[in-house]
Design an enzyme around this catalytic site. Structure first.
Site, PDB file in Angstrom:
ATOM      1  N   TYR A  26      24.272  -8.135  -0.508  1.00  0.00           N
ATOM      2  CA  TYR A  26      23.600  -7.726  -1.735  1.00  0.00           C
ATOM      3  C   TYR A  26      22.081  -7.856  -1.580  1.00  0.00           C
ATOM      4  O   TYR A  26      21.339  -6.933  -1.904  1.00  0.00           O
ATOM      5  CB  TYR A  26      24.113  -8.571  -2.907  1.00  0.00           C
ATOM      6  CG  TYR A  26      23.396  -8.319  -4.202  1.00  0.00           C
ATOM      7  CD1 TYR A  26      23.626  -7.160  -4.930  1.00  0.00           C
ATOM      8  CD2 TYR A  26      22.478  -9.250  -4.705  1.00  0.00           C
ATOM      9  CE1 TYR A  26      22.961  -6.910  -6.119  1.00  0.00           C
ATOM     10  CE2 TYR A  26      21.818  -9.013  -5.900  1.00  0.00           C
ATOM     11  CZ  TYR A  26      22.062  -7.844  -6.595  1.00  0.00           C
ATOM     12  OH  TYR A  26      21.388  -7.609  -7.769  1.00  0.00           O
ATOM     13  N   GLU A  48      24.343  -7.443 -15.830  1.00  0.00           N
ATOM     14  CA  GLU A  48      23.384  -8.523 -16.096  1.00  0.00           C
ATOM     15  C   GLU A  48      23.735  -9.216 -17.412  1.00  0.00           C
ATOM     16  O   GLU A  48      23.609 -10.435 -17.526  1.00  0.00           O
ATOM     17  CB  GLU A  48      21.948  -7.996 -16.133  1.00  0.00           C
ATOM     18  CG  GLU A  48      21.398  -7.524 -14.803  1.00  0.00           C
ATOM     19  CD  GLU A  48      21.102  -8.625 -13.796  1.00  0.00           C
ATOM     20  OE1 GLU A  48      21.219  -9.829 -14.135  1.00  0.00           O
ATOM     21  OE2 GLU A  48      20.757  -8.282 -12.653  1.00  0.00           O
ATOM     22  N   TRP A  56      25.220 -15.133 -10.432  1.00  0.00           N
ATOM     23  CA  TRP A  56      25.320 -13.725 -10.066  1.00  0.00           C
ATOM     24  C   TRP A  56      26.435 -13.486  -9.056  1.00  0.00           C
ATOM     25  O   TRP A  56      27.080 -12.438  -9.072  1.00  0.00           O
ATOM     26  CB  TRP A  56      23.974 -13.219  -9.550  1.00  0.00           C
ATOM     27  CG  TRP A  56      24.005 -11.750  -9.264  1.00  0.00           C
ATOM     28  CD1 TRP A  56      23.879 -11.141  -8.050  1.00  0.00           C
ATOM     29  CD2 TRP A  56      24.198 -10.677 -10.206  1.00  0.00           C
ATOM     30  NE1 TRP A  56      23.982  -9.776  -8.178  1.00  0.00           N
ATOM     31  CE2 TRP A  56      24.179  -9.472  -9.497  1.00  0.00           C
ATOM     32  CE3 TRP A  56      24.395 -10.636 -11.584  1.00  0.00           C
ATOM     33  CZ2 TRP A  56      24.347  -8.231 -10.106  1.00  0.00           C
ATOM     34  CZ3 TRP A  56      24.554  -9.394 -12.190  1.00  0.00           C
ATOM     35  CH2 TRP A  56      24.534  -8.211 -11.452  1.00  0.00           C
TER      36      TRP A  56
END
Length: 190
Positions: A26, A48, A56
């Site tokens: 990522y 988000e 995350w």
């Protein structure tokens, strides 16, 4: 805490990725890369929002299932979700089962469908900082909120969007490449 870590491949990366392969991928391929398009930015906004209060990496690991159950974050399809879809999503252990976040995603999709094609992209990118700032040399140099993320949050909330707080919008700005917060010395630093 160190701000950079060198991976097995010899590349120095922002230390938040740790040794997790998905986090490294990522970081290397997505985080900080300019992201455009209403659908792509709607997905980023939704994810988000689901991340709020969580890490995350949790969202990244669940992202394939999120994409599946939220119809690849096609705003038209998500906007058509009804109470039955909400209940289906609340039973799906493959996603974050938070009713308020699910309802916000559906409501936000409805707002996106009321916008002209490209309007969400144009709106969100209008808050990208125009003046460059010094590259962060440590995590302590990276803010959680900026004037730009606060302004983006206020405008989105004014339009009825939910789960778009200033901190969440700053994280979106980082991940969508509106802001480059790769730590000085990271191989991805521009």
């Amino acid at each position: 805490m160190t701000s950079l870590l060198t991976g097995a491949d010899g590349r120095a990366r922002c230390a938040w990725v740790g040794a997790d392969a998905e986090y490294q991928r990522y970081h290397d391929e997505e985080w900080g890369v300019a992201l455009h398009g209403d659908r792509a930015l709607f997905e980023k906004m939704a994810l988000e929002g689901f991340q709020a209060g969580l890490s995350w990496i949790t969202i990244l690991r669940k992202r394939p299932r999120f994409r599946e159950v939220f119809e690849r974050f096609d705003p038209e399809r998500v906007a058509a979700f009804d109470d039955g879809d909400v209940e289906r999503l609340m039973l799906d252990a493959g996603i974050i089962r938070n009713r308020a976040k699910i309802l916000a995603t559906i409501g936000n999709a409805r707002l996106v469908t009321e916008m002209a094609d490209g309007e969400l992209d144009e709106l969100m990118w209008s808050f990208a900082p125009t003046a460059s700032r010094a590259r962060p040399t440590a995590f302590a140099d990276v803010p959680a909120v900026t004037a730009e993320s606060t302004a983006m949050s206020k405008e989105l909330r004014r339009r009825g969007f939910r789960f778009v707080g200033a901190t969440t919008m700053y994280a979106l700005m980082q991940s969508a490449g509106m802001i480059d917060d790769h730590i000085d010395g990271c191989w991805r630093a521009a």
